[in-house]
Design a protein around this motif. Structure first.
Motif, PDB file in Angstrom:
ATOM      1  N   GLY A 213      80.540  12.413  27.655  1.00 41.14           N
ATOM      2  CA  GLY A 213      80.658  13.231  28.857  1.00 41.14           C
ATOM      3  C   GLY A 213      79.357  13.988  29.067  1.00 41.14           C
ATOM      4  N   GLY A 214      79.464  15.139  29.714  1.00 44.27           N
ATOM      5  CA  GLY A 214      78.259  15.929  29.958  1.00 44.27           C
ATOM      6  C   GLY A 214      77.724  15.714  31.346  1.00 44.27           C
ATOM      7  N   ALA A 215      76.523  16.242  31.565  1.00 42.60           N
ATOM      8  CA  ALA A 215      76.007  16.310  32.918  1.00 42.60           C
ATOM      9  C   ALA A 215      75.433  14.992  33.422  1.00 42.60           C
ATOM     10  N   LYS A 216      74.621  14.350  32.599  1.00 48.51           N
ATOM     11  CA  LYS A 216      73.830  13.260  33.168  1.00 48.51           C
ATOM     12  C   LYS A 216      73.964  11.934  32.441  1.00 48.51           C
ATOM     13  N   ASP A 219      70.492  11.144  30.478  1.00 48.94           N
ATOM     14  CA  ASP A 219      70.268  11.633  29.107  1.00 48.94           C
ATOM     15  C   ASP A 219      70.848  10.671  28.076  1.00 48.94           C
ATOM     16  N   LYS A 220      71.832   9.879  28.511  1.00 41.76           N
ATOM     17  CA  LYS A 220      72.599   9.124  27.522  1.00 41.76           C
ATOM     18  C   LYS A 220      72.562   7.611  27.721  1.00 41.76           C
ATOM     19  N   ILE A 221      71.669   7.148  28.604  1.00 42.39           N
ATOM     20  CA  ILE A 221      71.590   5.701  28.884  1.00 42.39           C
ATOM     21  C   ILE A 221      71.424   4.899  27.605  1.00 42.39           C
ATOM     22  N   GLY A 237      83.715  10.755  30.671  1.00 43.11           N
ATOM     23  CA  GLY A 237      84.154  11.940  31.416  1.00 43.11           C
ATOM     24  C   GLY A 237      82.940  12.732  31.862  1.00 43.11           C
ATOM     25  N   GLY A 238      83.171  13.986  32.250  1.00 43.79           N
ATOM     26  CA  GLY A 238      82.047  14.820  32.696  1.00 43.79           C
ATOM     27  C   GLY A 238      81.481  14.326  34.009  1.00 43.79           C
ATOM     28  N   ALA A 239      80.363  14.899  34.413  1.00 38.29           N
ATOM     29  CA  ALA A 239      79.749  14.512  35.681  1.00 38.29           C
ATOM     30  C   ALA A 239      79.279  13.063  35.628  1.00 38.29           C
ATOM     31  N   MET A 240      78.950  12.618  34.411  1.00 40.28           N
ATOM     32  CA  MET A 240      78.478  11.254  34.213  1.00 40.28           C
ATOM     33  C   MET A 240      79.414  10.215  34.851  1.00 40.28           C
ATOM     34  N   ALA A 241      80.720  10.523  34.798  1.00 41.49           N
ATOM     35  CA  ALA A 241      81.715   9.586  35.306  1.00 41.49           C
ATOM     36  C   ALA A 241      81.514   9.302  36.800  1.00 41.49           C
ATOM     37  N   TYR A 242      80.980  10.290  37.531  1.00 38.30           N
ATOM     38  CA  TYR A 242      80.875  10.103  38.986  1.00 38.30           C
ATOM     39  C   TYR A 242      79.774   9.124  39.367  1.00 38.30           C
ATOM     40  N   THR A 243      78.739   9.035  38.545  1.00 43.19           N
ATOM     41  CA  THR A 243      77.707   8.026  38.811  1.00 43.19           C
ATOM     42  C   THR A 243      78.313   6.637  38.586  1.00 43.19           C
ATOM     43  N   GLU A 322      84.261  18.494  45.070  1.00 44.91           N
ATOM     44  CA  GLU A 322      83.448  18.132  43.893  1.00 44.91           C
ATOM     45  C   GLU A 322      84.367  17.987  42.683  1.00 44.91           C
ATOM     46  N   GLY A 323      84.143  16.962  41.886  1.00 47.63           N
ATOM     47  CA  GLY A 323      84.931  16.774  40.657  1.00 47.63           C
ATOM     48  C   GLY A 323      84.365  17.632  39.542  1.00 47.63           C
ATOM     49  N   VAL A 324      85.248  18.417  38.901  1.00 50.16           N
ATOM     50  CA  VAL A 324      84.757  19.342  37.872  1.00 50.16           C
ATOM     51  C   VAL A 324      85.449  19.172  36.519  1.00 50.16           C
ATOM     52  N   ASP A 325      86.500  18.344  36.476  1.00 43.74           N
ATOM     53  CA  ASP A 325      87.190  18.111  35.195  1.00 43.74           C
ATOM     54  C   ASP A 325      88.005  16.826  35.325  1.00 43.74           C
ATOM     55  N   MET A 350      84.079  17.085  28.979  1.00 45.14           N
ATOM     56  CA  MET A 350      84.760  16.302  30.021  1.00 45.14           C
ATOM     57  C   MET A 350      84.674  16.962  31.400  1.00 45.14           C
ATOM     58  N   GLY A 351      84.283  18.236  31.416  1.00 45.71           N
ATOM     59  CA  GLY A 351      84.190  18.957  32.685  1.00 45.71           C
ATOM     60  C   GLY A 351      83.307  20.184  32.521  1.00 45.71           C
ATOM     61  N   ILE A 352      83.290  21.026  33.560  1.00 44.70           N
ATOM     62  CA  ILE A 352      82.485  22.250  33.473  1.00 44.70           C
ATOM     63  C   ILE A 352      83.269  23.250  32.621  1.00 44.70           C
ATOM     64  N   PHE A 353      83.249  23.032  31.304  1.00 41.62           N
ATOM     65  CA  PHE A 353      84.151  23.752  30.401  1.00 41.62           C
ATOM     66  C   PHE A 353      83.779  25.218  30.241  1.00 41.62           C
ATOM     67  N   GLU A 354      82.564  25.579  30.692  1.00 40.29           N
ATOM     68  CA  GLU A 354      82.145  26.984  30.590  1.00 40.29           C
ATOM     69  C   GLU A 354      83.058  27.856  31.460  1.00 40.29           C
ATOM     70  N   ASP A 355      83.633  27.268  32.519  1.00 43.30           N
ATOM     71  CA  ASP A 355      84.589  27.956  33.381  1.00 43.30           C
ATOM     72  C   ASP A 355      85.980  27.539  32.877  1.00 43.30           C
ATOM     73  N   GLY A 385      75.418  19.567  20.364  1.00 45.74           N
ATOM     74  CA  GLY A 385      75.325  20.145  21.702  1.00 45.74           C
ATOM     75  C   GLY A 385      76.606  20.812  22.173  1.00 45.74           C
ATOM     76  N   ASP A 386      76.938  20.567  23.450  1.00 43.36           N
ATOM     77  CA  ASP A 386      78.040  21.279  24.091  1.00 43.36           C
ATOM     78  C   ASP A 386      79.411  20.898  23.556  1.00 43.36           C
ATOM     79  N   SER A 387      79.557  19.690  23.008  1.00 40.59           N
ATOM     80  CA  SER A 387      80.873  19.321  22.457  1.00 40.59           C
ATOM     81  C   SER A 387      81.181  20.177  21.232  1.00 40.59           C
TER      82      SER A 387
HETATM   83  P1  AMP Z   1      75.231  17.588  28.309  1.00 42.12           P
HETATM   84  O1  AMP Z   1      74.222  18.554  27.779  1.00 42.12           O
HETATM   85  O2  AMP Z   1      74.649  16.406  28.992  1.00 42.12           O
HETATM   86  O3  AMP Z   1      76.283  17.228  27.266  1.00 42.12           O
HETATM   87  O4  AMP Z   1      75.963  18.348  29.488  1.00 42.12           O
HETATM   88  C1  AMP Z   1      76.742  19.467  29.289  1.00 42.12           C
HETATM   89  C2  AMP Z   1      76.998  20.100  30.617  1.00 42.12           C
HETATM   90  O5  AMP Z   1      77.656  19.189  31.473  1.00 42.12           O
HETATM   91  C3  AMP Z   1      77.875  21.329  30.546  1.00 42.12           C
HETATM   92  O6  AMP Z   1      77.123  22.466  30.867  1.00 42.12           O
HETATM   93  C4  AMP Z   1      78.953  21.061  31.590  1.00 42.12           C
HETATM   94  O7  AMP Z   1      79.222  22.185  32.424  1.00 42.12           O
HETATM   95  C5  AMP Z   1      78.348  19.949  32.417  1.00 42.12           C
HETATM   96  N1  AMP Z   1      79.377  19.164  33.112  1.00 42.12           N
HETATM   97  C6  AMP Z   1      80.408  18.508  32.558  1.00 42.12           C
HETATM   98  N2  AMP Z   1      81.182  17.970  33.517  1.00 42.12           N
HETATM   99  C7  AMP Z   1      80.637  18.297  34.709  1.00 42.12           C
HETATM  100  C8  AMP Z   1      80.978  18.036  36.063  1.00 42.12           C
HETATM  101  N3  AMP Z   1      82.038  17.330  36.385  1.00 42.12           N
HETATM  102  N4  AMP Z   1      80.149  18.528  37.021  1.00 42.12           N
HETATM  103  C9  AMP Z   1      79.053  19.242  36.697  1.00 42.12           C
HETATM  104  N5  AMP Z   1      78.688  19.513  35.433  1.00 42.12           N
HETATM  105  C10 AMP Z   1      79.464  19.052  34.453  1.00 42.12           C
END
Ligand code: AMP
Length: 428
Positions: A213-216, A219-221, A237-243, A322-325, A350-355, A385-387
């Motif tokens: 998961g995560g943002a991009k 970063d993980k290609i 999951g995460g934003a990556m899923a939307y690409t 916007e998808g956030v989780d 899997m999502g913007i877990f900070e919120d 990292g974030d996990s």
């Molecule tokens: P990474 O460092 O690539 O593992 O990305 C972690 C970040 O991805 C965290 O700060 C999350 O808030 C963010 N993230 C996860 N899911 C989403 C989402 N659906 N939209 C935007 N940011 C996201």
């Protein structure tokens, strides 16, 4: 430079050598978050994980009678003496944890360091000031590296989190010591990182389930590509899923995407299909309406507010949303896969877990990974990292097999890259 997937040349470890009576330069990762309280920088116990993870190595060296000289970086002072990035508070915290004195010198090289290092007795510990106060550290300047190495007869690297950088303290100093015939060994934390991210994933017990998961995507290609050679299932999951969804021609609304990585997503899906690997994408999501406010954040950027969170079960996300989780159906599908796994690797929320409104998916996955570990004896490896943050926040940090202390370093290692800080350690 790439090498065979997850292969690790056996590296010399402090358990294999006797460093008794020797002055040992030990590279540690003390890049800990600090807060200013009444004009002093302090380290909260909850932020001291990086200090805690070095204690086994330090205990080992101290009990062996080594003279320990610790080198580390803090933040990005870019070659300047930035007082808020001094390691002095770390020396205090470390002394408290070890219940023994830790000497501190306000530079990492020079006459004062030489004198203090010479006066060390077996079992003594000295922490040097932030190596990044000198620009030569990040430049891996050989002369600087030789000066840093000068007081030491042996070198130990326990800073996995900094091992992907070829800097003077992670690589140059090791080379300088090796050139004089000195031992260069890994510490106990380094050994665990190499074991779990390397050895354990060489021939993982199946099913091997990877959660990314995560943002991009970008970063993980490379990690995705490599894992598609090993995994039985890849849960995205995460934003990556939307690409990935965009690559399938689905509507992604205002979700965070990388349109220029659609081809990468497409070829990952094709590779998975060709190899018979399950590549799962979220079937439902929590979506919000992002609204620009007139409030500014600390950096002066406008703050976006996420309004009207709702459960979207349609394949497409409407234009204004916007998808956030990940959603409840996806959670159920992913939990089923995880509950059958014998090896699990997880990197990225899997999502913007900070919120906390959008942490549901990440916490549910954390719980499923912890349960698979406890109930089925699955080996669960959290790739840094974030996990790791998410697992700790959910209180399940001690319920998984291993949490990497490296963010960038663990990703590069999983990609199959040779980490300069690991390469500099002697082979067994
Ligand atoms: P990474 O460092 O690539 O593992 O990305 C972690 C970040 O991805 C965290 O700060 C999350 O808030 C963010 N993230 C996860 N899911 C989403 C989402 N659906 N939209 C935007 N940011 C996201």
């Amino acid at each position: 430079m790439l090498r065979a997937l997850f292969s690790t040349m056996a590296k010399l470890n402090i358990k294999d050598v006797n460093l008794s009576g020797k002055r040992v330069l030990v590279r540690v990762d003390y890049n800990v978050p600090m807060e200013e309280v009444d004009g002093r920088m302090v380290i909260n116990d909850t932020n001291a994980t990086r200090i805690d993870t070095t204690l086994p190595t330090l205990d080992h060296l101290v009990s062996q009678g080594a003279k320990v000289i610790l080198a580390a970086h803090l933040g990005r002072p870019k070659g300047k003496r930035e007082p808020s990035m001094s390691l002095r508070p770390v020396a205090e915290k470390l002394a408290e944890k070890l219940v023994r004195p830790v000497a501190f010198v306000d530079d990492c090289l020079g006459e004062k360091v030489r004198q203090t290092a010479e006066a060390l007795q077996p079992g003594d510990i000295l922490l040097l000031e932030n190596v990044r106060y000198h620009a030569e550290e990040e430049a891996n300047d050989p002369e600087f590296a030789a000066k840093l190495a000068a007081p030491a007869e042996a070198y130990v690297n326990d800073a996995f989190g900094a091992a992907h950088r070829a800097h003077a303290s992670t690589e140059g100093a090791a080379k300088a010591i090796a050139a004089r015939g000195g031992i260069c060994a890994g510490g106990l934390l380094m050994e665990r990182e190499l074991k779990f991210l390397g050895e354990e994933l060489k021939q993982p017990e199946r099913p091997f389930v990877v959660i990314l998961g995560g943002a991009k995507v970008s970063d993980k290609i490379a990690v995705i590509d490599r894992l598609l050679e090993k995994a039985d299932a890849l849960l995205i999951g995460g934003a990556m899923a939307y690409t990935f969804k965009l690559a399938k021609g689905l509507g992604v609304g205002k979700s965070l995407i990388e349109p220029d990585k659609v081809d990468v997503a497409r070829s990952a899906m094709a590779k998975a299909a060709a190899r018979g690997i399950k590549l799962l994408l979220p079937s439902d999501n929590t979506v919000v309406t992002p609204v620009l406010t007139d409030k500014l954040d600390k950096k002066g950027n406008p703050i976006m507010e996420f309004q009207n969170p709702r459960h979207n079960t349609e394949p497409n996300i409407p234009d204004a949303e916007e998808g956030v989780d990940i959603g409840a159906n996806t959670i159920a599908e992913y939990v089923t896969e995880i509950s059958q796994a014998k090896t699990i690797l997880w990197n990225g929320p899997m999502g913007i877990f900070e919120d906390e409104r959008f942490a549901v998916g990440t916490f549910a996955i954390a719980k499923a990974v912890a349960e698979a570990t406890e109930n089925n004896g699955a080996k669960s490896i959290i790739g840094g990292g974030d996990s790791v943050k998410a697992l700790n926040r959910s209180g399940l940090g001690d319920k998984v097999s291993f949490m990497s202390t490296g963010g960038g370093a663990s990703l590069e290692f999983l990609e199959g890259k040779v980490l300069p800080g690991v390469a500099a350690i002697n082979d067994k």
